[in-house]
Structure formats: structure tokens, C-alpha cells
Design a protein around this motif. Structure first.
Motif, PDB file in Angstrom:
ATOM      1  N   SER A  88       0.832  -1.202   0.000  1.00 37.06           N
ATOM      2  CA  SER A  88       0.000   0.000   0.000  1.00 37.06           C
ATOM      3  C   SER A  88       0.868   1.255   0.000  1.00 37.06           C
ATOM      4  O   SER A  88       0.580   2.225  -0.711  1.00 37.06           O
ATOM      5  CB  SER A  88      -0.925  -0.003   1.219  1.00 37.06           C
ATOM      6  OG  SER A  88      -1.824   1.081   1.168  1.00 37.06           O
ATOM      7  N   TYR A  89       1.940   1.252   0.787  1.00 38.08           N
ATOM      8  CA  TYR A  89       2.882   2.376   0.772  1.00 38.08           C
ATOM      9  C   TYR A  89       3.452   2.579  -0.628  1.00 38.08           C
ATOM     10  O   TYR A  89       3.569   3.713  -1.117  1.00 38.08           O
ATOM     11  CB  TYR A  89       4.035   2.112   1.743  1.00 38.08           C
ATOM     12  CG  TYR A  89       3.737   2.362   3.205  1.00 38.08           C
ATOM     13  CD1 TYR A  89       2.501   2.805   3.645  1.00 38.08           C
ATOM     14  CD2 TYR A  89       4.728   2.151   4.164  1.00 38.08           C
ATOM     15  CE1 TYR A  89       2.245   3.030   4.984  1.00 38.08           C
ATOM     16  CE2 TYR A  89       4.491   2.377   5.512  1.00 38.08           C
ATOM     17  CZ  TYR A  89       3.251   2.811   5.920  1.00 38.08           C
ATOM     18  OH  TYR A  89       3.021   3.040   7.251  1.00 38.08           O
ATOM     19  N   ARG A  90       3.824   1.484  -1.270  1.00 34.77           N
ATOM     20  CA  ARG A  90       4.410   1.583  -2.608  1.00 34.77           C
ATOM     21  C   ARG A  90       3.390   2.119  -3.615  1.00 34.77           C
ATOM     22  O   ARG A  90       3.728   2.904  -4.505  1.00 34.77           O
ATOM     23  CB  ARG A  90       4.927   0.210  -3.045  1.00 34.77           C
ATOM     24  CG  ARG A  90       6.151  -0.253  -2.257  1.00 34.77           C
ATOM     25  CD  ARG A  90       6.606  -1.644  -2.686  1.00 34.77           C
ATOM     26  NE  ARG A  90       7.817  -2.053  -1.976  1.00 34.77           N
ATOM     27  CZ  ARG A  90       8.414  -3.231  -2.131  1.00 34.77           C
ATOM     28  NH1 ARG A  90       7.896  -4.129  -2.980  1.00 34.77           N
ATOM     29  NH2 ARG A  90       9.508  -3.526  -1.451  1.00 34.77           N
ATOM     30  N   GLU A  91       2.147   1.694  -3.458  1.00 30.57           N
ATOM     31  CA  GLU A  91       1.105   2.166  -4.370  1.00 30.57           C
ATOM     32  C   GLU A  91       0.869   3.665  -4.205  1.00 30.57           C
ATOM     33  O   GLU A  91       0.774   4.402  -5.193  1.00 30.57           O
ATOM     34  CB  GLU A  91      -0.196   1.410  -4.109  1.00 30.57           C
ATOM     35  CG  GLU A  91      -1.356   1.890  -4.981  1.00 30.57           C
ATOM     36  CD  GLU A  91      -2.678   1.298  -4.539  1.00 30.57           C
ATOM     37  OE1 GLU A  91      -3.570   2.077  -4.155  1.00 30.57           O
ATOM     38  OE2 GLU A  91      -2.804   0.059  -4.561  1.00 30.57           O
ATOM     39  N   SER A  92       0.762   4.130  -2.956  1.00 39.85           N
ATOM     40  CA  SER A  92       0.524   5.559  -2.738  1.00 39.85           C
ATOM     41  C   SER A  92       1.694   6.387  -3.259  1.00 39.85           C
ATOM     42  O   SER A  92       1.507   7.473  -3.814  1.00 39.85           O
ATOM     43  CB  SER A  92       0.282   5.845  -1.254  1.00 39.85           C
ATOM     44  OG  SER A  92       1.420   5.536  -0.470  1.00 39.85           O
ATOM     45  N   SER A  93       2.911   5.866  -3.107  1.00 43.04           N
ATOM     46  CA  SER A  93       4.081   6.570  -3.630  1.00 43.04           C
ATOM     47  C   SER A  93       4.043   6.628  -5.152  1.00 43.04           C
ATOM     48  O   SER A  93       4.337   7.664  -5.756  1.00 43.04           O
ATOM     49  CB  SER A  93       5.356   5.875  -3.152  1.00 43.04           C
ATOM     50  OG  SER A  93       6.501   6.505  -3.674  1.00 43.04           O
ATOM     51  N   ALA A  94       3.658   5.519  -5.789  1.00 42.84           N
ATOM     52  CA  ALA A  94       3.595   5.478  -7.250  1.00 42.84           C
ATOM     53  C   ALA A  94       2.547   6.444  -7.793  1.00 42.84           C
ATOM     54  O   ALA A  94       2.711   6.997  -8.887  1.00 42.84           O
ATOM     55  CB  ALA A  94       3.294   4.052  -7.719  1.00 42.84           C
ATOM     56  N   ARG A  95       1.481   6.666  -7.018  1.00 40.59           N
ATOM     57  CA  ARG A  95       0.428   7.591  -7.450  1.00 40.59           C
ATOM     58  C   ARG A  95       0.725   9.026  -7.022  1.00 40.59           C
ATOM     59  O   ARG A  95      -0.121   9.908  -7.193  1.00 40.59           O
ATOM     60  CB  ARG A  95      -0.924   7.153  -6.887  1.00 40.59           C
ATOM     61  CG  ARG A  95      -1.403   5.817  -7.414  1.00 40.59           C
ATOM     62  CD  ARG A  95      -2.844   5.538  -7.036  1.00 40.59           C
ATOM     63  NE  ARG A  95      -3.786   6.344  -7.805  1.00 40.59           N
ATOM     64  CZ  ARG A  95      -5.109   6.163  -7.783  1.00 40.59           C
ATOM     65  NH1 ARG A  95      -5.631   5.206  -7.023  1.00 40.59           N
ATOM     66  NH2 ARG A  95      -5.902   6.937  -8.497  1.00 40.59           N
ATOM     67  N   MET A  96       1.914   9.248  -6.461  1.00 42.14           N
ATOM     68  CA  MET A  96       2.350  10.574  -6.031  1.00 42.14           C
ATOM     69  C   MET A  96       1.453  11.144  -4.933  1.00 42.14           C
ATOM     70  O   MET A  96       1.239  12.350  -4.838  1.00 42.14           O
ATOM     71  CB  MET A  96       2.401  11.547  -7.216  1.00 42.14           C
ATOM     72  CG  MET A  96       3.281  11.088  -8.364  1.00 42.14           C
ATOM     73  SD  MET A  96       5.017  10.903  -7.870  1.00 42.14           S
ATOM     74  CE  MET A  96       5.476  12.624  -7.677  1.00 42.14           C
ATOM     75  N   VAL A  97       0.913  10.256  -4.097  1.00 46.52           N
ATOM     76  CA  VAL A  97       0.093  10.693  -2.967  1.00 46.52           C
ATOM     77  C   VAL A  97       1.020  11.056  -1.818  1.00 46.52           C
ATOM     78  O   VAL A  97       1.793  10.223  -1.349  1.00 46.52           O
ATOM     79  CB  VAL A  97      -0.895   9.592  -2.532  1.00 46.52           C
ATOM     80  CG1 VAL A  97      -1.616  10.007  -1.254  1.00 46.52           C
ATOM     81  CG2 VAL A  97      -1.890   9.313  -3.644  1.00 46.52           C
TER      82      VAL A  97
END
Length: 479
Positions: A119-128
Motif C-alpha cells: 500500500s505504501y508503494r502504491e501511494s508513492s507510485a500515485r504521487m500521494v
């Protein structure tokens, strides 16, 4: 819908109070999931609010994995006591109808760790980067967070068949004026414009300058607020009924107007202390005007002096305090005067970023500095090693203080007076950040690392013997 959160974020808790019941009503029409904002460094998961927030994140992402239908209810329950997270989560899980053992096993095992890492990686990839960040229909939502506004957006993004979408109330029209002053370099109307446009979907917005007759008349009618100010008419009352928006509780009623001047500093009726003009008509321009006495441009220079504005529970100020012995040794400064970054609200109450506990500690530190200045830094340094610890008496003992005497001052009129003096001084100087240093009573600068603080202090004290090694050398070509 995708909502990116931190489990101890107060703004997430506020949003879920509006969004949670709506999701339960629309459960057959909305696919809702939560992601988390945090970081992974060398296999270790971290979060803005520390290890307890990581634990809360693990519980919430495991609740989503095992009991997705119960997630909104669980998030709302957890958000009602953020400071306690993760303590007491079992009662929230039970109330949501979840299997407590299954959630515990997931959060404490490899599955929970993998879920949160991904989840951390996903939010980082979406620039959140911020919390909360909400996507509706794949598009980031930046509008008002009231139930009605969220419902209208959800209905327009694909849930139009839901019964709740059939009879939507019309959007109230809100009329607002941004009142500013072209003489004020820091009065940025753009921030307020963006805030209002995000908050009110049906907005009639104009901008006025105090220097114009209409602007001056509105300033008087609205109670002469500090600028920049947002002046709304009574049309906002219809919108405010049943709606939640960021500054709802900060609106001040002034006759037919509702005024917002949150964080504003500029008094258009006062003397501007560095423009060569007599602004207030008292025939005394700039520093000759007594009201300019504490402005930065008029403060008398005191070579060698060093002072520090801070919040007693600020983690960045705590790091600055750790480096203070090195700063003092390198510069030869013998003492540092502490001031505290607090504000006085429109209702006359003092406020501090980290709440009442921080105000209480500010008063104690201010009292120690006033009554036993030689022990001030020892006490402050001790307290800021663990600034959230409510037990302060051991630090008083370590610094050689009488805790009863300290408490008597801090809890009484003297502690209140000392802190209000700092609030007034900080407002006059425009101090908002913690830590903020002052060199020579005149020159503000920011810094946390010792070398940075030393270099900036010495830039204003080049003749000081201890500073000669830290003054940058100017290179030049010899003809």
C-alpha cells in the motif's frame, strides 16, 4: 473510491465522520477501499506519527483484507480516539462485527506487513503525499468534504442509480469577498481563492483592495479584520447547515457578515515600518512611530545575542535543542533566550499547534526562564528529549528546580502573562515556524543542524573571534 490515509491523522477522522455513513448507505453502489501513506526504509515500515501509527495502519489494512464491508465503521470508531491507537482497537473491531483474532493474527504477521508495504508503494507510485487524499471515479477529489458535496460527486461518478442520488438538494449560492492590501507583500490572495473554490461549489467571488473606497468601507463594516480576510455575507449560513468545511468554526459574525482572517497578520490601519511613509497619519514615519518598536526593521541590534522561538512539543525544535551545546561551544554564546510560538484566537484564547499539553509546557519553560534563567536551558533540553511525556517533574529535579514553585508560576497569572507576551511578540515579528532563531535581536533564520545554525549566526557576527572560522571566504581574481 480510493481513500489514502494515516491511521492517526485527525483530518482523516473528520472526513470519515461525513463519508462513513454515506458509504454504508451506498454500499451496493460504491466500491470503496483504503490505502496508506508512509515509507519503507531497508525493510522497516514507518509513518508520520510514529510506531503506534504503523500499528494502527496494520490493523486497518487487515480489517480491509478480512472484513471490507465493516471497514468504514471500524475507521470511524478508531478515529474517535486517535491518541490511543492502537490501544482499544478490539472494541472497535467487535462493534464492526469483525473476527478480532483473525485481524490480530494478520496485523502481527507477514501478511499484514506485505499488505501495508504494498500500500505504501502504491501511494508513492500515485504521487500521494497528503492525508487524506480521496479519489472518486479515478479522479482526485479536492472539493468540500460535507456529506451533500461528497454525495453529489459520487452520484456524478457512476452511482446515479442509487436512491440517494434521485432527489439531490440544490447547491446553495455563497457570496464572498477576498479583502487584501496591495501594500502587503505577504497577503497572498491566491491561497484564499483556492480554498474558497474547493469549499463552495456554487461560489460568487470578488476581490477588493483596502486602498480602494469600496475595500475600505467593507473593512470597516466587517469589524476591521487583519488582512487578508475573507468576508462572506449571510448566504453562507444556508450552506453551513448540515455541512462541514475546514474553517466553519473560525467564522466570526460581524453584523451581516461572516469574517475569516485565520492566520492573517497585516493591519491596514497601522504604520508600515519600512516604507518611508507616515501610514497612520500621526506624523511619525517608520521607526519613529512607537507602534514599530518591536518590528524586525526597527529592533535595536545587539551584537552576539542569540534567541530561539520554538514550540515545546515540536520534533524539529527538539532536534535543534539537541544541537544547542555544539552551537554554544562553537560560537562562544553563553546563553540563549527562549520564546514560544503561540497565537491568540479571536475569542482571546491562546492556541498552540500541539494542543493544551504544549501550552502547559510552554508556560513551565517560560516561568523557569523568568525566575531561574541559569537553569532554563537545562530544564528545556531535558523536557524536549521526550516532549510528549506528560510527567515533567523529573526534569525539574534534574535541573535543580523546585517543581512546586514552577507549577505555581505556570498554573497562575504569571505563566499566562509570560506566554501572552510571547504571543504578542511573535505576532509582531511574524514568527510562525518552529524553530526560528534570531541573531543579534534583529536577524531571523531557520536551522536544525548545528553547522547550519553556526554558519547563519556567524554571518551576522563576523567580528566575533569564535566566528572567524565559520565566515565564508570570498574568492576573487587578482589582476
Amino acid at each position: 473510491m480510493e481513500l489514502y490515509v494515516m491511521s492517526k491523522c485527525p483530518y482523516c477522522a473528520q472526513l470519515m465522520e461525513e463519508l462513513g455513513p454515506l458509504l454504508e448507505d451506498l454500499r451496493d453502489h460504491v466500491d470503496f477501499r483504503v490505502g496508506f501513506v508512509g515509507s519503507e526504509v531497508e525493510g522497516k515500515l514507518s509513518a508520520m506519527h510514529g510506531e503506534t501509527e504503523v500499528a494502527g495502519n496494520l490493523l486497518e489494512i487487515c480489517m480491509q483484507r478480512l472484513h471490507g464491508h465493516a471497514l468504514p465503521s471500524f475507521l470511524r470508531c478508531m478515529g474517535r480516539n486517535l491518541r490511543a491507537i492502537p490501544e482499544g482497537w478490539e472494541s472497535c473491531a467487535t462493534a464492526a462485527g469483525a473476527d478480532v483474532k483473525a485481524v490480530r493474527d494478520c496485523a502481527g504477521g507477514d501478511e499484514g506487513w506485505r499488505l501495508l508495504r504494498d500500500s505504501y508503494r502504491e501511494s508513492s507510485a500515485r504521487m500521494v503525499r497528503g492525508s487524506p487524499t480521496l479519489f472518486i471515479g479515478g479522479v482526485q477529489y479536492q472539493g468540500n468534504r460535507s456529506r451533500d458535496s461528497l454525495l453529489r460527486k459520487i452520484c456524478g461518478a457512476g452511482a446515479s442509480r442509487a436512491p440517494q442520488c434521485q432527489d439531490l438538494a440544490p447547491i446553495p449560492r455563497v457570496r464572498a469577498v477576498i479583502l487584501s492590501d496591495r501594500r502587503c507583500a505577504d497577503c497572498r490572495a491566491g491561497y484564499w481563492r483556492s480554498l474558497l473554490e474547493r469549499t463552495f461549489e456554487n461560489l460568487d467571488l470578488t476581490e477588493l483592495d483596502y486602498g480602494d473606497p469600496d475595500g475600505k468601507a467593507l473593512h470597516t463594516a466587517a469589524g476591521k479584520p487583519l488582512l487578508p480576510a475573507v468576508v462572506l455575507d449571510a448566504s453562507v449560513d444556508a450552506f453551513a447547515k448540515g455541512s462541514t468545511f475546514p474553517f466553519k468554526d473560525r467564522l466570526q459574525e460581524q453584523g451581516n457578515y461572516r469574517v475569516l482572517a485565520m492566520g492573517s497578520k497585516f493591519d491596514p490601519t497601522a504604520e508600515i515600518c519600512d516604507n518611508g511613509i507616515d501610514d497612520n497619519g500621526d506624523r511619525k514615519a517608520d521607526c519613529r512611530d512607537p507602534t514599530c518598536r518591536n518590528s524586525i526593521s526597527c529592533r535595536p541590534e545587539k551584537p552576539g545575542e542569540l534567541s530561539l522561538f520554538l514550540m515545546s512539543q515540536c520534533p524539529f525544535a527538539a532536534r535543534a535543542m539537541e544541537t544547542l551545546p555544539e552551537v554554544l561551544k562553537a560560537t562562544g554564546v553563553r546563553e540563549v533566550r527562549l520564546h514560544f510560538v503561540v497565537s491568540v484566537d479571536h475569542d482571546g484564547q491562546m492556541r498552540s499547534l500541539h494542543g493544551p499539553e504544549e501550552l502547559a509546557e510552554d508556560r513551565r519553560m517560560a516561568c523557569v526562564q523568568k525566575n531561574t534563567p541559569a537553569k532554563s536551558l537545562a530544564y528545556a533540553s531535558c523536557r524536549m528529549r521526550n516532549p510528549r511525556d506528560p510527567v515533567w517533574e523529573p526534569c525539574a529535579t534534574e535541573a535543580g528546580l523546585n517543581s512546586v514553585t514552577v507549577a505555581s508560576c505556570a498554573d497562575g497569572a504569571e505563566g499566562e502573562r509570560l506566554l501572552r507576551e510571547d504571543a504578542k511578540l511573535g505576532s509582531q515579528l511574524g514568527i510562525q515556524a518552529s524553530p526560528t532563531w534570531f541573531a543579534n535581536n534583529r536577524y531571523p533564520f531557520n536551522g536544525i543542524q548545528a553547522q547550519d545554525v553556526i554558519t547563519k549566526y556567524c554571518a551576522h557576527n563576523q567580528k566575533r573571534a569564535a566566528c572567524r572560522a565559520f565566515v565564508p571566504k570570498v574568492e576573487r581574481e587578482n589582476p
